[in-house]
Design a protein around this motif. Structure first.
Motif, mmCIF file in Angstrom:
data_model
loop_
_atom_site.group_PDB
_atom_site.id
_atom_site.type_symbol
_atom_site.label_atom_id
_atom_site.label_comp_id
_atom_site.label_asym_id
_atom_site.label_seq_id
_atom_site.Cartn_x
_atom_site.Cartn_y
_atom_site.Cartn_z
ATOM 1 N N VAL A 209 14.631 50.667 -32.738
ATOM 2 C CA VAL A 209 15.143 49.395 -32.232
ATOM 3 C C VAL A 209 14.123 48.777 -31.271
ATOM 4 O O VAL A 209 13.885 47.566 -31.296
ATOM 5 N N LEU A 210 13.510 49.614 -30.462
ATOM 6 C CA LEU A 210 12.507 49.105 -29.512
ATOM 7 C C LEU A 210 11.282 48.597 -30.262
ATOM 8 O O LEU A 210 10.758 47.517 -29.972
ATOM 9 N N ASP A 211 10.827 49.372 -31.235
ATOM 10 C CA ASP A 211 9.689 48.940 -32.058
ATOM 11 C C ASP A 211 10.006 47.613 -32.746
ATOM 12 O O ASP A 211 9.197 46.699 -32.769
ATOM 13 N N TYR A 212 11.205 47.550 -33.304
ATOM 14 C CA TYR A 212 11.632 46.360 -34.045
ATOM 15 C C TYR A 212 11.576 45.124 -33.149
ATOM 16 O O TYR A 212 11.268 44.030 -33.598
ATOM 17 N N ASN A 213 11.850 45.329 -31.880
ATOM 18 C CA ASN A 213 11.832 44.226 -30.920
ATOM 19 C C ASN A 213 10.439 43.876 -30.425
ATOM 20 O O ASN A 213 10.304 43.029 -29.545
ATOM 21 N N GLY A 214 9.459 44.581 -30.962
ATOM 22 C CA GLY A 214 8.091 44.240 -30.598
ATOM 23 C C GLY A 214 7.581 44.882 -29.324
ATOM 24 O O GLY A 214 6.497 44.549 -28.844
ATOM 25 N N TYR A 215 8.338 45.805 -28.769
ATOM 26 C CA TYR A 215 7.834 46.494 -27.581
ATOM 27 C C TYR A 215 6.724 47.452 -27.972
ATOM 28 O O TYR A 215 6.749 48.042 -29.059
ATOM 29 N N ALA A 216 5.755 47.609 -27.089
ATOM 30 C CA ALA A 216 4.784 48.687 -27.245
ATOM 31 C C ALA A 216 5.444 49.901 -26.608
ATOM 32 O O ALA A 216 5.618 49.953 -25.400
ATOM 33 N N VAL A 217 5.863 50.840 -27.445
ATOM 34 C CA VAL A 217 6.620 51.983 -26.937
ATOM 35 C C VAL A 217 5.717 53.187 -26.734
ATOM 36 O O VAL A 217 5.055 53.625 -27.670
ATOM 37 N N LYS A 218 5.682 53.674 -25.525
ATOM 38 C CA LYS A 218 5.016 54.954 -25.269
ATOM 39 C C LYS A 218 6.111 55.992 -25.248
ATOM 40 O O LYS A 218 6.960 56.009 -24.358
ATOM 41 N N HIS A 219 6.102 56.824 -26.256
ATOM 42 C CA HIS A 219 7.210 57.750 -26.506
ATOM 43 C C HIS A 219 6.684 59.178 -26.400
ATOM 44 O O HIS A 219 5.863 59.605 -27.205
ATOM 45 N N ILE A 220 7.163 59.882 -25.405
ATOM 46 C CA ILE A 220 6.687 61.249 -25.180
ATOM 47 C C ILE A 220 7.811 62.245 -25.435
ATOM 48 O O ILE A 220 8.947 62.036 -24.990
ATOM 49 N N VAL A 221 7.481 63.281 -26.178
ATOM 50 C CA VAL A 221 8.439 64.369 -26.390
ATOM 51 C C VAL A 221 7.767 65.662 -25.977
ATOM 52 O O VAL A 221 6.624 65.918 -26.377
ATOM 53 N N ASN A 222 8.450 66.439 -25.170
ATOM 54 C CA ASN A 222 7.825 67.673 -24.716
ATOM 55 C C ASN A 222 8.187 68.851 -25.595
ATOM 56 O O ASN A 222 9.210 68.858 -26.276
ATOM 57 N N ILE A 223 7.313 69.815 -25.578
ATOM 58 C CA ILE A 223 7.571 71.089 -26.239
ATOM 59 C C ILE A 223 7.616 72.126 -25.121
ATOM 60 O O ILE A 223 6.620 72.358 -24.442
#
Length: 476
Positions: free
Chosen positions: A56-70
């Motif tokens: 949804v954020l991508d669709y709205n044109g935001y530059a998303v910095k998305h971090i997932v930890n391990i």
RNA sequence: GGCGACAUACCCAAGUGGUAAGGGAGAGCUCUGCAAAAGCUUUAUUCAGCGGUUCGAAUCCGCUUGUCGCCUCCA
């Protein structure tokens, strides 16, 4: 009028219009898995929700910095030293080193991620790659007077020094004190205090340990998320996500240590996914939150083994609101699989036929879909809109196709592309049978014709006679 | 013991004050030699129960019942 994005924020317990700290940029941190075992589909439900958010954020044109930890450091299972280390437990179970276990299950997790068609995060961060940052964070907290040392045990966060501690989760600390609590760590000033750094016992060598100002040991339960999130995304995040079970302890602690260290808001939005519940078995056992220890351990591998697609499960998740409980049962998954199959039958013929979305009608469908999705990720309603749209007789095929393609950017069900549903070839002998059936039908030998149809059905192939006289087959 | 969440048809589930979305399954019809597939139609006077507030409640309040969760780790 473009619908506005709004999300439920756990921090305020209300739905708020979505805004970002910096225009056009979203900094999002999602708590990832501890890689000591396979993820079960309950774990994965949260990542499906986060993927929907991401889309949804991508669709709205935001530059998303998305971090997932391990999380590849084993944390003890309780405050007391009696708890087992999950990573070491995993290693012992499989006769491997903790590092091998971490690598193996990290790969398995990422494979599940791909199978569920989750968008790759901007970056995966490993806890063991960020030990210095974690130590630095603890040092800052110590310098600011938030931490204290229990000799030969560890460094603890003093929650009494952070008066807002109970606010986030709405904790009733007095009630907790009254509860019978077993295994209280000697020397803790408050029941809610938590370890920032644990010092290894002098008589035991741990598989994973590092030097620190407080002695050789390993980071506490919660520092890794604060340290990694702030290193890669800055002191204030736009969104922090996780499963609901992280709210009380993990996220309360993250807020305390992060805001204690920086003095600024750690995350502006907190979003949490609801639990996947397991139906009780016929004898009434089980039920409740899906877990690794109780009930059936359902993994994506098991789903595939039982001939479900990973996307069947994704569709299943889409059918319920992300914040509500979702009851899992094989019967319910059958429903999802059948639903997705029949949805595909409607959308497949549209693939590659998209035109522009220009008519008033088509724009209306698009608006209704987005209204649902933008309203705190209302995907169940959005799915209803999709179904109704496909049935609209006044909509041109090209626009229908374009809408499917557009909606699927958010749904992620692969409706807009030919998937790996490879053309299977009918095994030779069966092809011959099909020929024989054709002759039988031409001779109106219905008995033989039906026999052959049953035979093919037994081999897993369905047969359908088309109005134009041809016959097609399909795997059942 | 303390705290909290949830309860909508056969199944999954949306709906948080204005008179029950959607999907699957089932049923009927069209089509078919019969099927399959597809299309159409259909399936809750009712939202666990009881009471209250209201012109009006699945939606708010109270009580009861049931299920689950948290107060250890957990997506």
């Amino acid at each position: 009028m473009t619908p506005q994005l709004s999300f439920y924020n756990t921090a305020s317990r209300t739905q708020e219009p979505f805004t970002t700290l910096h225009p056009g940029v979203v900094n999002m941190y999602c708590c990832g898995p501890t890689v000591y075992h396979y993820a079960h589909i309950g774990n994965l439900r949260t990542f499906v929700f986060e993927d929907l958010l991401r889309r949804v954020l991508d669709y709205n044109g935001y530059a998303v910095k998305h971090i997932v930890n391990i999380t590849d450091v084993g944390h003890l299972t309780s405050d007391a030293d009696t708890g087992e280390d999950k990573m070491e437990k995993g290693a012992a179970r499989e006769g491997k080193s903790v590092w091998e276990v971490a690598e193996f299950y990290t790969k398995a997790f990422m494979q599940d991620w791909e199978r569920l068609n989750l968008k790759p995060p901007t970056r995966w961060t490993k806890a063991t790659d960020h030990i210095p940052e974690q130590i630095a964070l603890v040092e800052t907290l110590e310098a600011k007077g938030y931490a204290y040392v229990i000799p030969e045990d560890g460094v603890y966060f003093d929650t009494a020094k952070f008066p807002r501690y109970a606010d986030f989760a709405g904790l009733d600390i007095r009630g907790m004190q009254e509860g019978a609590r077993i295994g209280v760590t000697e020397g803790k000033r408050n029941p809610t205090d938590f370890a920032l750094w644990k010092i290894s016992p002098s008589d035991a060598k741990r598989a994973m340990e590092w030097d620190s100002p407080w002695g050789r040991g390993f980071p506490g339960w919660h520092v890794e998320c604060s340290a990694m999130a702030m290193k890669h995304l800055g002191p204030t995040l736009d969104i922090h996500c996780g499963g609901s079970d992280l709210i009380r302890v993990h996220h309360s602690n993250e807020i305390a240590q992060s805001e204690g260290a920086t003095g600024v808001t750690f995350s502006r939005f907190w979003m949490h996914g609801g639990w996947l519940l397991e139906a009780p078995t016929a004898d009434g056992n089980g039920g409740g939150k899906m877990s690794k220890s109780a009930g059936e351990f359902v993994t994506v591998d098991l789903l595939l083994k039982k001939n479900y697609g990973a996307l069947d499960y994704r569709y299943f998740c889409l059918g319920a609101h992300y914040r509500s409980y979702l009851n899992f049962s094989w019967e319910a998954l059958d429903t999802a699989r059948d639903s997705l199959k029949s949805l595909r039958r409607k959308t497949d013929p549209l693939i590659g036929r998209a035109s522009a979305i220009v008519s008033e009608n088509a724009l209306g469908w698009q608006r209704r879909f987005l209204e649902a999705v933008y309203d705190d990720l209302g995907f169940p309603q959005a799915l209803a809109v999709l179904n109704q749209m496909l049935k609209d007789p006044d909509l041109l095929e090209g626009e229908k196709a374009a809408l499917v393609r557009d909606f699927d950017r958010l749904l992620g069900l692969g409706l807009a592309e030919k998937t790996e549903r490879e053309e299977k070839v009918l095994p030779g002998p069966l092809a011959a049978l099909l020929e024989e059936r054709k002759d039988a039908r031409n001779n109106k030998d219905w008995k033989r014709s039906d026999e052959i149809r049953d035979l093919l059905k037994g081999k897993g192939f369905g047969v359908k006679d088309n109005p134009d006289g041809t016959t097609s087959w399909f795997p059942l």
